[in-house]
Design a protein around this motif. Structure first.
Motif, mmCIF file in Angstrom:
data_model
loop_
_atom_site.group_PDB
_atom_site.id
_atom_site.type_symbol
_atom_site.label_atom_id
_atom_site.label_comp_id
_atom_site.label_asym_id
_atom_site.label_seq_id
_atom_site.Cartn_x
_atom_site.Cartn_y
_atom_site.Cartn_z
ATOM 1 N N ARG A 1 -2.948 3.789 -3.121
ATOM 2 C CA ARG A 1 -3.333 2.557 -3.826
ATOM 3 C C ARG A 1 -2.394 1.424 -3.436
ATOM 4 N N GLU B 1 0.277 -1.155 -4.797
ATOM 5 C CA GLU B 1 1.192 -1.119 -5.942
ATOM 6 C C GLU B 1 2.124 -2.322 -5.914
ATOM 7 N N ARG C 1 0.850 -1.186 0.000
ATOM 8 C CA ARG C 1 0.000 0.000 0.000
ATOM 9 C C ARG C 1 0.884 1.234 0.000
#
Length: 718
Positions: A605, A607, A594
């Motif tokens: 987001r 990733e 995160r």
């Protein structure tokens, strides 16, 4: 009585000849085996016809047609015209011989006693063929002997079948298949009585004028249908029209470019060439491309190409080389033509930077005005919309196809390292990476659609390169899964190219690139809108589309979403109309973390990272104020070399400085020079340090410049 003596004498002579002639007679199987059409059919993986290619220019022969596939009307017409007692005699019609004068039988060109079997014997043996002055007595005797041999070893149906397939009709046309398709545009099984009569009449008078052919055809129709009265006047018009047709084209079908290549790969004189294509898909792809190009004709677009690859095998499933009738250069194969790929090279660039651990998908890149020093001068990249987005993540930069971040990435990777990456993915560049320089990030090199699409297939296969195949016999000779791209980087790039939200800054959320199933796709447009591309993959297929002009003329107002992308989306949708496509599983060595971004540059987001490169926060300057973080020199770039021209007045050679921030002051070589966000400076030879100072007197940015030149004159030279 004389006729009986003549018949007996001829019979004795023929019997003597028969004793030593059987060894030279071919069998029906041999004749059928040695028959070669003048066109080679190119078929798809299931045997469906894709294309016919003319391979024999001396004659026009179609396919061998079995007697059962010849219309009954034609069989009847041919027997009535050439040999009424065909099913009664044993090769020679002795009744016809007996009723004819000796000179008429042996010394003229009349066919009154020449049976179908005798004609076939003459067609099968070069020594018995009719010359310009007719056959000699020796040839006629030999023809008679051979005919009786044929009747002894062949069945009647075999004789008639071979005759229909080898008899010359008109001009270069040989055999009933070529005649039917040329004059009537149909297969032999579909010939009606009128067409059959015309075909049979041509055997007797192959090069006669239409009126004579029509007259003979009318006589045949009376014999075929005694109770009916044919319309001879209408038949005359029909014959005139039919004899002018040339409908059996030299090459026809839906895959002309692939057909020529497949024919070369198949060795000498193949009877049929099987390819890896899917005929229904080929038809859909061709129709879709042509339909979209018609919609773009008002924007000066006439050419296009498309290729579909199977990810696992590398088999070519569709190969559309041109737009066909829409193009003025339909023979040019757009699948193999070398064109500039524009932004479609960016995925390979970011994959290299991620693999080298120079960047992650969450790393921040500066999308702002840039001037990059090169050997040939300053390189100033621009985005497609001529606007800048500021700091963006790698995910956004790639998905939204921003140019400046890509060039900054190539500065990290180097053009030569990027060129090596492209070559390993199957795109052999004509020059070295340094030749193209930093413009290579934006697709300045030339590649073919096939090579580019196969490069994307490499990404789809987790970085494993494999060659493409379009004929089955290539399967054993090709190599697959050669490591080319780091599988972890390939996965991350695919994840980015499948991210609808990440591409929204440029394409919007409701983009034509969005599909209801998992796909990864990238568009590209070359300089001056000369080429437009859409290339991407699903779980099973990789599809590449190019539109433009074979002449190299620029298109008018064609973007990545209005040119090739709609075609790509429709073809991909056709492929997955009944087939799912799921996202790939991540390879070993990846972690998902995160992440959040300072100053809310992007939303938080989850990733993907190569293990060891992950971090939770990405910010420009965590310990500085927003004002300080934003203060920087935007132009010129660090390391710029300025060459003075003594022939240009000094006030015309000023260098403009640009910066972002507030309360700024400029210093050159430690001395205050100007205030504000922009300034103009009259350069002098030497190396200089340019500093940007904030309101508190702190140096917030600096660059180095070099000015070259022996000096300047005070006046302009005219």
């Amino acid at each position: 009585m004389p006729n009986r003596r003549l018949t007996a004498a001829v019979s004795v002579a023929l019997a003597a000849l028969l004793a030593g002639s059987a060894w030279a007679l071919p069998s029906f199987t041999e004749v059928r085996r040695d028959f070669h059409p003048s066109d080679t059919p190119i078929v798809d993986r299931d045997g469906e016809l894709l294309q016919r290619v003319r391979t024999d220019s001396t004659v026009r022969r179609g396919q061998w047609v079995a007697l059962a596939d010849v219309s009954p009307a034609l069989r009847t017409a041919m027997v009535l015209s050439e040999d009424k007692r065909f099913y009664e005699h044993s090769g020679v019609d002795w009744r016809a011989v007996s009723s004819a004068a000796w000179g008429n039988v042996w010394n003229t060109r009349t066919r009154g006693a020449s049976t179908i079997t005798m004609q076939l014997a003459g067609l099968l043996d070069d020594d018995l063929r009719r010359g310009g002055g007719g056959r000699s007595l020796t040839q006629k005797l030999g023809q008679t002997v051979a005919a009786q041999q044929l009747e002894r070893y062949w069945r009647k149906d075999q004789i008639l079948e071979a005759y229909l397939n080898t008899v010359p009709f008109r001009g270069e046309i040989v055999g009933i298949d070529a005649l039917s398709r040329t004059l009537f545009g149909k297969a032999p099984h579909g010939l009606d009585a009128r067409e059959a009569a015309l075909a049979a009449a041509l055997v007797r008078a192959p090069n006669a004028k239409p009126a004579l052919v029509a007259q003979r055809s009318c006589e045949l129709m009376r014999a075929m249908e005694p109770e009916s009265k044919p319309d001879c006047e209408a038949l005359d018009m029909f014959a005139s029209a039919a004899l002018q047709r040339r409908g059996f084209d030299a090459s026809e079908g839906i895959a002309p470019h692939l057909a020529r290549r497949a024919l070369k790969e198949s060795g000498p004189d193949p009877e049929t060439v099987r390819t890896t294509l899917r005929a229904p898909l080929q038809r859909f792809a061709l129709g879709t491309l042509q339909r979209h190009l018609r919609e773009l004709r008002g924007r000066n677009v006439e050419d296009g190409a498309l290729v579909v690859l199977d990810n696992a095998s590398g088999e070519v499933l569709a190969w559309v080389g041109s737009s066909g009738d829409l193009s003025r250069a339909a023979e040019v194969d757009g699948v193999l033509a070398q064109r500039q790929p524009g932004s479609t090279l960016k995925p390979f660039l970011y994959a290299e930077a991620i693999a080298e651990r120079r960047l992650t998908a969450a790393s921040l890149l500066d999308d702002s005005s840039a001037q990059i020093n090169t050997a040939s001068g300053l390189y100033i990249p621009q985005n497609y919309d001529r606007q800048f987005k500021g700091y963006v993540s790698v995910r956004t930069a790639l998905a939204a196809s921003l140019n400046v971040p890509a060039v900054r990435t190539l500065v990290m990777v180097s053009p030569e390292a990027f060129a090596r990456q492209l070559r390993s993915a199957g795109m052999p560049l004509a020059q070295s990476g340094d030749y193209y320089g930093y413009s290579l990030a934006l697709g300045s090199a030339e590649v073919s659609l096939l090579a580019l699409t196969n490069g994307y297939r490499t990404l789809a296969n987790g970085g494993g390169f494999g060659e493409t195949r379009f004929v089955p016999r290539q399967l054993a000779a090709r190599r697959d899964d050669v490591p080319s791209i780091d599988p972890r980087a390939a996965f991350i790039v695919g994840d980015i190219l499948s991210d609808t939200n990440a591409r929204a800054r440029t394409f919007g959320l409701d983009s034509v690139l969005a599909t209801r199933f998992w796909t990864a796709v990238k568009t590209g447009t070359s300089k001056d809108m000369r080429d437009n591309w859409a290339v991407g993959w699903s779980q099973r297929y990789t599809v590449g589309v190019w539109v433009g002009n074979a002449s190299g003329a620029p298109m008018w107002d064609v973007s990545g979403t209005s040119g090739a992308a709609p075609v790509w989306t429709e073809v991909m949708g056709y492929l997955h109309r009944n087939e799912a496509s799921r996202a790939p599983a991540p390879p070993a060595g990846l972690v998902q973390t995160r992440v959040r971004f300072g100053d809310e540059l992007e939303a938080a987001r989850n990733e993907w990272f190569i293990a060891g490169t992950e971090q939770a926060v990405f910010a420009l300057a965590p310990d500085a104020s927003a004002t300080e973080a934003a203060s920087r020199i935007t132009a010129p770039s660090n390391g710029t070399i300025i060459a003075l021209d003594p022939d240009i007045p000094p006030n015309r050679q000023r260098v403009r400085f640009e910066a972002e921030g507030r309360g700024l002051q400029w210093r050159i070589d430690g001395k205050p020079f100007a205030r504000g966000n922009s300034a103009q400076w009259l350069p002098w030879p030497g190396r200089h340090r340019v500093e940007l100072v904030d309101a508190r007197g702190q140096v917030v940015d600096e660059i180095r410049l070099e000015v070259r030149g022996a000096g300047v004159v005070t006046g302009a030279k005219r």
